[in-house]
Motif scaffolding. Structure first.
Motif, PDB file in Angstrom:
ATOM      1  N   SER A   6       0.836  -1.197   0.000  1.00  0.00           N
ATOM      2  CA  SER A   6       0.000   0.000   0.000  1.00  0.00           C
ATOM      3  C   SER A   6       0.873   1.249   0.000  1.00  0.00           C
ATOM      4  CB  SER A   6      -0.922   0.013   1.220  1.00  0.00           C
ATOM      5  OG  SER A   6      -0.164   0.120   2.405  1.00  0.00           O
ATOM      6  N   LYS A   8       0.295   5.685   0.654  1.00  0.00           N
ATOM      7  CA  LYS A   8      -0.547   6.868   0.825  1.00  0.00           C
ATOM      8  C   LYS A   8      -0.236   7.845  -0.302  1.00  0.00           C
ATOM      9  CE  LYS A   8       0.577   7.577   5.156  1.00  0.00           C
ATOM     10  NZ  LYS A   8       0.736   8.242   6.440  1.00  0.00           N
ATOM     11  N   LEU A  53      -5.537   6.035  -0.496  1.00  0.00           N
ATOM     12  CA  LEU A  53      -4.662   4.892  -0.253  1.00  0.00           C
ATOM     13  C   LEU A  53      -4.657   4.007  -1.486  1.00  0.00           C
ATOM     14  CD1 LEU A  53      -2.968   3.259   1.845  1.00  0.00           C
ATOM     15  CD2 LEU A  53      -5.089   2.024   2.366  1.00  0.00           C
ATOM     16  N   TRP A  54      -3.478   3.746  -2.022  1.00  0.00           N
ATOM     17  CA  TRP A  54      -3.330   2.796  -3.123  1.00  0.00           C
ATOM     18  C   TRP A  54      -2.960   1.458  -2.498  1.00  0.00           C
ATOM     19  CZ3 TRP A  54       0.576  -0.445  -4.570  1.00  0.00           C
ATOM     20  CH2 TRP A  54       0.421  -1.070  -5.806  1.00  0.00           C
ATOM     21  N   VAL A  55      -3.635   0.399  -2.923  1.00  0.00           N
ATOM     22  CA  VAL A  55      -3.290  -0.954  -2.469  1.00  0.00           C
ATOM     23  C   VAL A  55      -3.092  -1.838  -3.695  1.00  0.00           C
ATOM     24  CG1 VAL A  55      -4.469  -0.804  -0.240  1.00  0.00           C
ATOM     25  CG2 VAL A  55      -5.712  -1.647  -2.215  1.00  0.00           C
ATOM     26  N   GLN A  59      -3.865  -7.436  -2.249  1.00  0.00           N
ATOM     27  CA  GLN A  59      -4.418  -6.932  -0.989  1.00  0.00           C
ATOM     28  C   GLN A  59      -5.862  -6.477  -1.177  1.00  0.00           C
ATOM     29  OE1 GLN A  59      -2.085  -3.957   1.044  1.00  0.00           O
ATOM     30  NE2 GLN A  59      -3.725  -3.472   2.444  1.00  0.00           N
ATOM     31  N   TYR A  67     -12.692  -2.555   1.723  1.00  0.00           N
ATOM     32  CA  TYR A  67     -12.426  -1.390   0.875  1.00  0.00           C
ATOM     33  C   TYR A  67     -13.696  -0.876   0.206  1.00  0.00           C
ATOM     34  CZ  TYR A  67      -7.468  -2.388   1.498  1.00  0.00           C
ATOM     35  OH  TYR A  67      -6.230  -2.594   2.032  1.00  0.00           O
TER      36      TYR A  67
END
Length: 123
Positions: A6, A8, A53-55, A59, A67
């Motif tokens: 992940s 930010k 937030l990039w995941v 995930q 999510y």
């Protein structure tokens, strides 16, 4: 290299002096410097800043129900540029986050910044 689970990011709208607008995703830790450079050096305007937030895909799949309750979900790709410097013996790694529909265009843009012999060597 371990996969980043992940990251930010700040999602914002970047407006050029000519009036064109693009969405940018900038690492949270680098945003203030990037913002300063875009405004003072290039004359851009920055608006609609949102923390997100990039995941990675794995995930997201594992926790999709969580999510899906957290707000708007946008499909964003992470492009990794890794260049090994033989002279100094280190690898420089840069990550860029872009909307999925812009991935190939951004890949092409990033490749224009690399030396032609490196791009054509397939390394």
């Amino acid at each position: 290299m371990a996969d980043i689970a992940s990251q930010k990011l700040i999602r914002c709208l970047l407006s050029s002096p000519e009036g064109s607008e693009t969405v940018r995703y900038i690492k949270f830790e680098l945003f203030k410097l990037w913002q300063y450079m875009m405004i003072t050096k290039h004359g851009f305007q920055i608006s609609d800043m949102t923390l997100c937030l990039w995941v990675n895909e794995q995930q997201f799949q594992e926790k999709e129900s969580l999510y899906s309750r957290s707000g708007e979900i946008q499909d964003v790709s992470r492009i990794v540029v890794s260049i090994y410097n033989k002279e100094n013996g280190f690898t420089h790694i840069t990550n860029r986050h872009v909307p999925v529909e812009e991935t190939e265009r951004m890949r092409g843009v990033l490749l224009t910044h690399a030396p032609t012999d490196l791009v054509t060597s397939n390394q």
